[in-house]
Each structure stands twice: as structure tokens, then as C-alpha cells.
Motif scaffolding. Structure first.
Motif, short mmCIF file in Angstrom:
data_model
loop_
_atom_site.label_atom_id
_atom_site.label_comp_id
_atom_site.label_asym_id
_atom_site.label_seq_id
_atom_site.Cartn_x
_atom_site.Cartn_y
_atom_site.Cartn_z
N UNK B 51 -13.32 11.69 20.48
CA UNK B 51 -14.21 10.97 21.62
C UNK B 51 -13.94 11.40 23.03
N UNK B 52 -12.64 11.86 23.54
CA UNK B 52 -12.55 12.19 24.87
C UNK B 52 -13.34 13.59 25.13
N UNK B 53 -13.35 14.49 24.09
CA UNK B 53 -14.09 15.67 24.41
C UNK B 53 -15.64 15.32 24.61
N UNK B 54 -16.06 14.86 23.39
CA UNK B 54 -17.30 14.40 23.29
C UNK B 54 -17.89 13.55 24.71
N UNK B 55 -17.01 12.78 24.96
CA UNK B 55 -17.65 12.14 26.23
C UNK B 55 -17.77 13.07 27.41
N UNK B 56 -16.94 14.04 27.53
CA UNK B 56 -16.91 14.80 28.90
C UNK B 56 -18.18 15.59 28.68
N UNK B 57 -18.74 16.33 27.54
CA UNK B 57 -19.73 16.88 27.33
C UNK B 57 -21.02 16.12 27.50
N UNK B 58 -21.02 14.80 26.98
CA UNK B 58 -22.34 13.84 26.82
C UNK B 58 -22.58 13.64 28.36
N UNK B 59 -21.48 13.37 29.00
CA UNK B 59 -21.49 12.93 30.55
C UNK B 59 -22.31 14.13 31.34
N UNK B 60 -21.95 15.29 31.20
CA UNK B 60 -22.31 16.67 31.55
C UNK B 60 -23.65 16.60 31.37
N UNK B 61 -24.13 16.53 30.16
CA UNK B 61 -25.22 16.67 29.62
C UNK B 61 -26.41 15.83 30.33
N UNK B 62 -25.85 14.39 30.61
CA UNK B 62 -26.80 13.55 31.25
C UNK B 62 -27.12 14.00 32.84
N UNK B 63 -25.90 14.69 33.26
CA UNK B 63 -26.32 15.03 34.66
C UNK B 63 -27.31 15.93 34.87
N UNK B 64 -27.56 16.71 33.87
CA UNK B 64 -28.79 17.61 33.77
C UNK B 64 -30.18 16.83 33.84
N UNK B 65 -30.02 15.75 33.02
CA UNK B 65 -31.22 14.80 33.01
C UNK B 65 -31.42 14.33 34.45
N UNK B 66 -30.35 13.91 35.19
CA UNK B 66 -30.33 13.38 36.57
C UNK B 66 -31.04 14.34 37.15
N UNK B 67 -30.76 15.74 37.07
CA UNK B 67 -31.27 16.78 38.04
C UNK B 67 -32.83 16.65 37.94
N UNK B 68 -33.38 16.48 36.80
CA UNK B 68 -34.57 16.17 36.46
C UNK B 68 -35.39 15.25 37.39
N UNK B 69 -34.33 14.17 37.05
CA UNK B 69 -34.99 12.86 37.73
C UNK B 69 -34.92 13.01 39.34
N UNK B 70 -33.97 13.62 39.82
CA UNK B 70 -34.05 13.63 41.09
C UNK B 70 -34.97 14.67 41.77
N UNK B 71 -35.33 15.77 40.93
CA UNK B 71 -36.62 16.52 41.36
C UNK B 71 -37.83 15.81 41.14
N UNK B 72 -37.98 14.85 40.32
CA UNK B 72 -39.26 14.41 40.11
C UNK B 72 -39.75 13.51 41.08
N UNK B 73 -40.92 13.55 41.25
CA UNK B 73 -42.00 12.84 42.28
C UNK B 73 -42.38 11.53 41.78
N UNK B 74 -42.24 11.36 40.48
CA UNK B 74 -42.57 10.10 39.84
C UNK B 74 -41.71 8.78 39.99
N UNK B 75 -41.73 7.84 40.84
CA UNK B 75 -41.04 6.82 40.95
C UNK B 75 -40.57 6.18 39.50
N UNK B 76 -41.47 6.03 38.43
CA UNK B 76 -41.30 5.38 37.18
C UNK B 76 -40.09 6.32 36.26
N UNK B 77 -40.50 7.71 36.34
CA UNK B 77 -39.40 8.56 35.63
C UNK B 77 -38.29 8.60 36.36
N UNK B 78 -38.16 8.55 37.63
CA UNK B 78 -36.67 8.39 38.53
C UNK B 78 -36.02 7.26 38.28
#
Lengths: 130, 305
Positions: B51-78
């Protein structure tokens, strides 16, 4: 407003100081701490639950307790018992603690002290690590 | 005029006050329960060490999602991105390090009161209350904060004039990162509140603890209820989601305490045992989230910032 908040904080400080009870000296675990005050008095079911939530700490705690238990019973200690087994029998922290972890898993209604006796008897018989 | 604006203009009876606020609050409450269930399910499926290892990667993957959100111009999606990534980062990176150090590396033992009452990671987490408080001080004295509570405190402390006008307008804000930080900070705050109330070193045992717990439930319902009374006036779904996050978390304090009293079973803490119930919650959350996400938006939510 700010003055009122400051006065409240000062009043809180004095109230806290006045209700503190330094006379409570009963032997018990500090209420904020983890663990139990007497590991030998607990049963394996509680040990199993605690071990799941804090494996390293529980293993260390119980091994320390076993050290005291063995010394009280024999006047010797685990290291001295290991010295009597050829090459130490391959025992280490994980395999030693594994004996009572496995024992408690299989016998949840037994007291933890029985698991300690199990470790002791395995070592006394000169058995190598599993 | 866009389709969504037409829908609003067309007079959807559903996506108006108070329904926007009510649906948002229910979604956020279900989301908190599900976050608990997902974490427990991962732990049950993989065991602690994996679980410790999985948590590290799941968290990192979610930051990629955040990258899309930060770039997005849609308030809803962001906004939705910020919420989901905030909750994932809390479940993974934040909990990961507390769990690893508490359970494994530091070798702490759980607090016991009958059975296990507080796991090692939460014993450490209580110690972060000071860090939480100094950040609270920062937000209180930050002139650019737009959080209703901090603005209210600033007014009460007569700080607004001294702080001067904000250097940012609503359009200068990035909703993904704001919602992300809000989710994490509010979760942290409510965890600290809960853990202090459950700490026998401060509140004692039995009747002594009951007084503190009862007081906590009162504050939680009064404060959460006040927030809810404001939330039901919201008509913009993105704003309602952002306001629903603290409202749900504050009300959740009562859920935790009532569970401690044995008044309810937290099915989300044992997802394998209560699989049907957890799946029902998951289905309800998914449907509600999709409905809110696709709900007709106010013109101000559709503009790019």
C-alpha cells in the motif's frame, strides 16, 4: 475585540494551570500514548489487533517484554540462549517476533504471556529459525 | 447563447436554489465516506507494505490530473479536479507518510481503549496541529484570501482596512489549485479537531470525554448548519461544490463522534464486509457527481478566465 480575545486567552491559561492535578501518581500508561501498560496481561486477540495497526512497535514491545520474562524465569537472556544454538540458529528480529505473531494468530483467546513461553521453549529446545 | 445558458434561461427547476446546494452537500458527504472506503479497500487488497508503494504512485498520477485542471479554463472542470486530486493526495501522500513512519519506521503502537482506538498515523497527525495553526494565522492575515470565514475574521479583527485592497480579483484565481488546497486544508483541520477531541490526554475518559464530544457535536452541527443555510442559496454549481467541501467536512465531525458512541456503523471503514452498502454509496456519488458536473451552468461559470 482583539483585547477581549487576549483576555480570554490569559483566562484560559490560568484555568488550565488551576485544574492540572500533579498528585495523580497511579502507575498507568499516559493517556495520550499508544500501547498497553502490561502486555503480559493482554490476550492474543488484542495483540493481533494492535499488531495489525502498528506491527513494528508491537513486535519491539513484545520482544522487550519477552527479554524481561526470560530473565525473570532463567536469570539468562535471549542472546545467551541464542549463543547455545549452533550459528545462532539463523534467528533474527523478524523470525523471533514471528514466533509470537504466528502463535497469537492461531490462538487469539490465549494470553500473550503464553506466546512468550512459546518463544522461550523454542529457543530452549535449540530449534533453528523457521 | 450557449446550450447551457439556454437551459438556465429555459428555467430548469432542478438546478436552482436550494437544490444546487443540497445536491452538492450530499455529493461531498458521500465523497468523504467513499474516500475512507477506497483507502481501506486498497489496504485490505494489497497489505501494508505494498500500500505504501501504491500510495506513492497513485498520488503522483493524481498530480498529472491536477496539471490538466490547472491548465483548464473551465471553472467546472477545474473545481472538480481540485476536489478529487485534493482528496486523493490526502488519502495517498499525506496518509502514506504518516502510516509509514507511525506503523513501520518509528514503530509506534496504536492507542488502546478496550480495542484499538487510534492508529499510530493519527497519533502523529495530532502533532501537526501547530503547523496547521500557523498556516491558519497566515490565511487570517492574507489580504488576498476570499474564504468567507477568513474574510469574516478579518472584519471582526478590523484588519480589512490595514491589509488594504486585494491584489487579486476572482478572475485572477486558479480554481483547480484553490479547490485542491481547500480540500486538503479543510480535511487536515477537521482531522486535527477530531483527533484532539478523541485524545484522552486532553479530554479524559468516559463522562469527561463525553462532555467534550457532545460540545464538539454541537459546534459541528451549529457551524455546519450555518454553512448549509448559506449553501442552499447558491445557484452556481462550481461555487456550491467549493462551499460544500468545508460544510460537509465540518458536519462529518458529528458522524465520527456518533460512530464512536456506537450510534451508527461506518460501513465505509469495512468495505469488504459491507460491499453492497459501499457500492450503493459509490453509485449514488457517481450519479450525483455526473449530474452536478453536467448541470446547466450560469453564464459566469461558462466564461473563460
Amino acid at each position: 475585540m482583539v483585547r477581549r480575545i487576549f483576555l480570554l486567552l490569559v483566562a484560559g491559561l490560568f484555568t488550565t494551570a488551576s485544574i492540572a492535578d500533579p498528585s495523580d501518581s497511579r502507575i498507568r500508561i499516559h493517556p495520550g500514548m499508544g500501547g498497553v501498560s502490561d502486555i503480559g496481561a493482554t490476550d492474543c486477540a488484542l495483540f493481533n489487533e494492535m499488531h495489525y495497526n502498528g506491527p513494528t512497535g508491537m513486535e519491539h514491545h513484545v520482544l522487550t517484554w519477552v527479554q524481561g520474562y526470560v530473565f525473570a524465569k532463567t536469570g539468562s537472556n535471549i542472546d545467551a540462549m541464542l549463543d547455545k544454538i549452533p550459528d545462532g540458529g539463523g534467528w533474527d528480529f523478524a523470525s523471533l517476533t514471528g514466533v509470537f505473531v504466528d502463535y497469537c494468530k492461531a490462538n487469539p483467546t490465549e494470553p500473550v504471556s503464553t506466546a512468550a513461553v512459546r518463544v522461550w521453549s523454542v529457543l530452549e529446545a535449540g530449534q533453528p529459525a523457521p | 447563447m450557449s446550450d447551457a445558458t439556454k437551459a438556465v434561461a429555459g428555467g430548469s427547476r432542478l438546478w436552482r436554489a436550494p437544490w444546487v446546494g443540497i445536491f452538492s452537500l450530499i455529493a461531498m458527504l458521500l465523497g468523504i465516506g467513499l474516500a475512507h472506503a477506497v483507502m481501506r479497500a486498497i489496504e485490505e487488497a494489497l497489505g501494508h507494505d505494498l500500500t505504501y508503494i501504491a500510495q506513492l504512485f497513485i498520488g503522483a498520477a493524481s498530480v498529472v490530473w491536477l496539471w490538466y485542471g490547472v491548465k483548464s479554463k473551465s471553472e467546472n472542470f477545474a473545481t472538480w479536479t481540485g476536489f478529487f486530486v485534493g482528496i486523493i493526495i490526502w488519502m495517498t501522500w499525506v496518509e502514506l507518510f504518516y502510516m509509514y513512519y507511525g506503523r513501520k519506521n518509528f514503530g509506534m503502537m496504536p492507542r488502546v481503549d478496550g480495542g484499538v482506538s487510534t492508529e499510530p498515523e493519527y497519533l502523529i497527525m495530532t502533532a501537526t496541529t501547530g503547523v496547521l495553526m500557523f498556516m491558519l494565522v497566515f490565511y487570517i492575515f492574507d489580504k488576498d484570501t476570499r474564504c468567507n470565514m477568513f474574510v469574516w475574521i478579518q472584519k471582526k479583527l478590523k484588519l480589512r482596512e490595514g491589509l488594504g485592497p486585494s491584489t487579486k480579483t476572482a478572475r485572477d484565481r486558479n480554481y483547480a489549485i484553490i479547490t485542491f488546497m481547500e480540500t486538503i486544508y479543510v480535511t487536515w483541520f477537521c482531522y486535527a479537531w477530531n483527533l484532539l477531541v478523541f485524545d484522552p490526554a486532553f479530554v479524559g475518559y468516559g463522562e469527561d470525554a463525553f462532555v467534550a464530544e457532545l460540545g464538539s457535536v454541537f459546534v459541528s452541527i451549529a457551524w455546519g448548519g450555518f454553512c448549509f443555510s448559506r449553501l442552499i442559496k447558491y445557484r452556481r454549481t462550481s461555487t456550491a461544490i467549493r462551499y460544500g467541501i468545508p460544510t460537509a467536512n465540518i458536519l462529518w465531525i458529528s458522524v465520527e463522534i456518533m460512530s464512536g458512541w456506537g450510534l451508527m456503523t461506518e460501513v465505509w471503514l469495512e468495505p469488504s464486509k459491507y460491499i453492497v452498502e459501499v457500492l450503493a454509496i459509490l453509485a449514488a456519488f457517481t450519479v450525483l457527481s455526473v449530474l452536478i458536473y453536467k448541470a446547466p451552468k450560469k453564464p459566469s461559470e461558462l466564461q473563460e478566465w
